[in-house]
Scaffold this active site. Structure first.
Site, mmCIF file in Angstrom:
data_model
loop_
_atom_site.group_PDB
_atom_site.id
_atom_site.type_symbol
_atom_site.label_atom_id
_atom_site.label_comp_id
_atom_site.label_asym_id
_atom_site.label_seq_id
_atom_site.Cartn_x
_atom_site.Cartn_y
_atom_site.Cartn_z
ATOM 1 N N GLU A 1 0.832 -1.213 0.000
ATOM 2 C CA GLU A 1 0.000 0.000 0.000
ATOM 3 C C GLU A 1 0.866 1.263 0.000
ATOM 4 O OE1 GLU A 1 -2.392 -1.354 3.392
ATOM 5 O OE2 GLU A 1 -4.144 -1.193 2.079
ATOM 6 N N GLU B 1 -4.450 -9.533 3.604
ATOM 7 C CA GLU B 1 -5.276 -9.182 4.763
ATOM 8 C C GLU B 1 -6.545 -10.018 4.917
ATOM 9 O OE1 GLU B 1 -3.709 -7.044 2.824
ATOM 10 O OE2 GLU B 1 -2.962 -5.334 3.966
HETATM 11 N N1 COA Z 1 3.130 -8.453 11.815
HETATM 12 C C1 COA Z 1 3.753 -8.860 12.934
HETATM 13 N N2 COA Z 1 4.773 -9.718 12.940
HETATM 14 C C2 COA Z 1 5.194 -10.198 11.752
HETATM 15 C C3 COA Z 1 4.582 -9.837 10.547
HETATM 16 C C4 COA Z 1 3.516 -8.909 10.610
HETATM 17 N N3 COA Z 1 2.897 -8.466 9.495
HETATM 18 N N4 COA Z 1 5.187 -10.482 9.536
HETATM 19 C C5 COA Z 1 6.165 -11.225 10.092
HETATM 20 N N5 COA Z 1 6.164 -11.062 11.431
HETATM 21 C C6 COA Z 1 7.064 -11.677 12.405
HETATM 22 C C7 COA Z 1 6.701 -13.125 12.669
HETATM 23 O O1 COA Z 1 5.689 -13.202 13.652
HETATM 24 C C8 COA Z 1 8.014 -13.681 13.147
HETATM 25 O O2 COA Z 1 8.227 -13.285 14.472
HETATM 26 P P1 COA Z 1 8.667 -14.416 15.563
HETATM 27 O O3 COA Z 1 9.982 -14.933 15.048
HETATM 28 O O4 COA Z 1 8.776 -13.646 16.835
HETATM 29 O O5 COA Z 1 7.609 -15.450 15.546
HETATM 30 C C9 COA Z 1 9.025 -12.909 12.303
HETATM 31 O O6 COA Z 1 8.371 -11.738 11.860
HETATM 32 C C10 COA Z 1 9.508 -13.671 11.078
HETATM 33 O O7 COA Z 1 8.375 -14.105 10.354
HETATM 34 P P2 COA Z 1 8.080 -15.643 9.989
HETATM 35 O O8 COA Z 1 6.618 -15.805 9.799
HETATM 36 O O9 COA Z 1 8.731 -16.539 10.982
HETATM 37 O O10 COA Z 1 8.887 -15.731 8.618
HETATM 38 P P3 COA Z 1 8.576 -16.723 7.399
HETATM 39 O O11 COA Z 1 9.709 -16.524 6.459
HETATM 40 O O12 COA Z 1 8.239 -18.075 7.871
HETATM 41 O O13 COA Z 1 7.226 -16.146 6.724
HETATM 42 C C11 COA Z 1 5.780 -14.432 5.858
HETATM 43 C C12 COA Z 1 7.234 -14.886 6.127
HETATM 44 C C13 COA Z 1 5.853 -13.035 5.287
HETATM 45 C C14 COA Z 1 5.111 -15.380 4.867
HETATM 46 C C15 COA Z 1 4.994 -14.452 7.193
HETATM 47 O O14 COA Z 1 5.746 -13.781 8.195
HETATM 48 C C16 COA Z 1 3.652 -13.774 7.117
HETATM 49 O O15 COA Z 1 2.717 -14.335 6.591
HETATM 50 N N6 COA Z 1 3.558 -12.540 7.662
HETATM 51 C C17 COA Z 1 2.323 -11.803 7.702
HETATM 52 C C18 COA Z 1 1.994 -11.217 6.332
HETATM 53 C C19 COA Z 1 0.689 -10.439 6.392
HETATM 54 O O16 COA Z 1 -0.370 -11.001 6.597
HETATM 55 N N7 COA Z 1 0.780 -9.110 6.193
HETATM 56 C C20 COA Z 1 -0.340 -8.246 6.232
HETATM 57 C C21 COA Z 1 -0.575 -7.766 7.615
HETATM 58 S S1 COA Z 1 -2.027 -6.775 7.729
#
Ligand code: COA
Length: 258
Positions: free
Chosen positions: A112, A132
């Site tokens: 965004e 989302e």
């Molecule tokens: N908000 C808060 N924390 C987030 C985050 C977010 N949008 N995206 C990643 N993190 C955090 C994870 O909780 C994790 O923290 P932890 O190690 O304390 O558990 C850390 O960042 C690393 O992320 P992780 O999920 O372990 O990495 P990954 O490589 O397995 O996966 C993604 C990467 C991007 C696929 C996954 O983190 C994800 O789906 N994130 C959310 C994406 C999302 O929905 N964004 C829109 C939000 S409105």
């Protein structure tokens, strides 16, 4: 120096570039709620700052950002959430060029924010998306609107409603990013955009951005009228005269932003 939550700013005064870097180590640069308002204030301040001519928006390390800090959305009031789009629109309101430098995850508010920038330059490892709906919400900071306008309603529905991730190749084909380069060349690609803009009249650039952004959703007749008025106004400036005269003199123009 002001402390910002989840991002930092660095200034290259010699080149008049301010670089904002989203930076939350270990959390894929998730964007805290407070950062959105801080970003909007910062853009408003820099709008008045003549020492800044370009802003680059980047992410620290291997990702731009994985999106907004998910847990924080339950802490904010419904009224607060309903106003998030205003803050994320700050790069669009900013009168000078803003370049999004994208690599790795560019999700949620990351996309965004990028959509509110003027230029999106991406590394070939970029993954863009608006996930989302999977959290029971919708993109609430302009994502549904700007994406559909840029790439069309059908593609936007695939991204928003099916959570389709967009690869670098697709983003380029869709016109969502202007350029895709290998990761190691991203910095140089952003520098090239700025070098191109630096040849031009800052005044004409401001006016072009203003007209392009404001007429985007206006009826054609109003858009054409506004374009005409802006064109007429530029006719009164030094840079317009200089550009025309330099062409006639077969020399490079010397723009002064007035
Ligand atoms: N908000 C808060 N924390 C987030 C985050 C977010 N949008 N995206 C990643 N993190 C955090 C994870 O909780 C994790 O923290 P932890 O190690 O304390 O558990 C850390 O960042 C690393 O992320 P992780 O999920 O372990 O990495 P990954 O490589 O397995 O996966 C993604 C990467 C991007 C696929 C996954 O983190 C994800 O789906 N994130 C959310 C994406 C999302 O929905 N964004 C829109 C939000 S409105």
């Amino acid at each position: 120096m002001t402390d910002y939550e989840g991002f930092r700013i660095e200034r290259d005064d010699g080149r008049a570039i301010a670089t904002i870097t989203l930076d939350v180590p270990g959390k894929l640069n998730r964007v805290p709620l407070a950062a959105r308002g801080q970003l909007a204030h910062l853009f408003a301040e820099m709008a008045e700052d003549e020492a800044v001519r370009y802003v680059v928006l980047a992410g620290e390390g291997e990702a731009f950002t994985a999106g907004g800090d998910i847990a924080a959305f339950l802490e904010a009031s419904p009224e607060h959430l309903s106003r998030l789009a205003w803050n994320v629109a700050a790069p669009e309101r900013f009168p000078k060029p803003v370049i999004a430098k994208l690599r790795g995850y560019c999700l949620g508010v990351g996309l965004e924010l990028a959509l509110a920038c003027d230029f999106r330059v991406a590394a070939d490892d970029v993954e863009l998306g608006l996930p989302e709906v999977g959290l029971g919400m919708i993109p609430g900071s302009g994502g549904t609107q700007r994406l559909a306008r840029l790439v069309g309603l059908g593609r936007a529905k695939d991204v928003v409603m099916r959570r389709r991730r967009i690869s670098a190749e697709e983003a380029l084909a869709w016109g969502l990013v202007s350029e895709v380069v290998p990761v190691g060349e991203l910095e140089a690609a952003v520098d090239r955009v700025i070098a191109d803009l630096d040849q031009l009249s800052p005044l004409a650039l401001r006016m072009a951005k203003r007209v392009l952004n404001h007429v985007y959703d206006a009826p054609l007749s109003i858009g054409l009228e506004l374009e005409g008025l802006a064109y007429g106004l530029l006719r009164t400036t030094h840079d317009f005269r200089e550009g025309v005269q330099a062409f006639g003199d077969k020399r490079e123009p010397k723009f002064e932003g007035r």
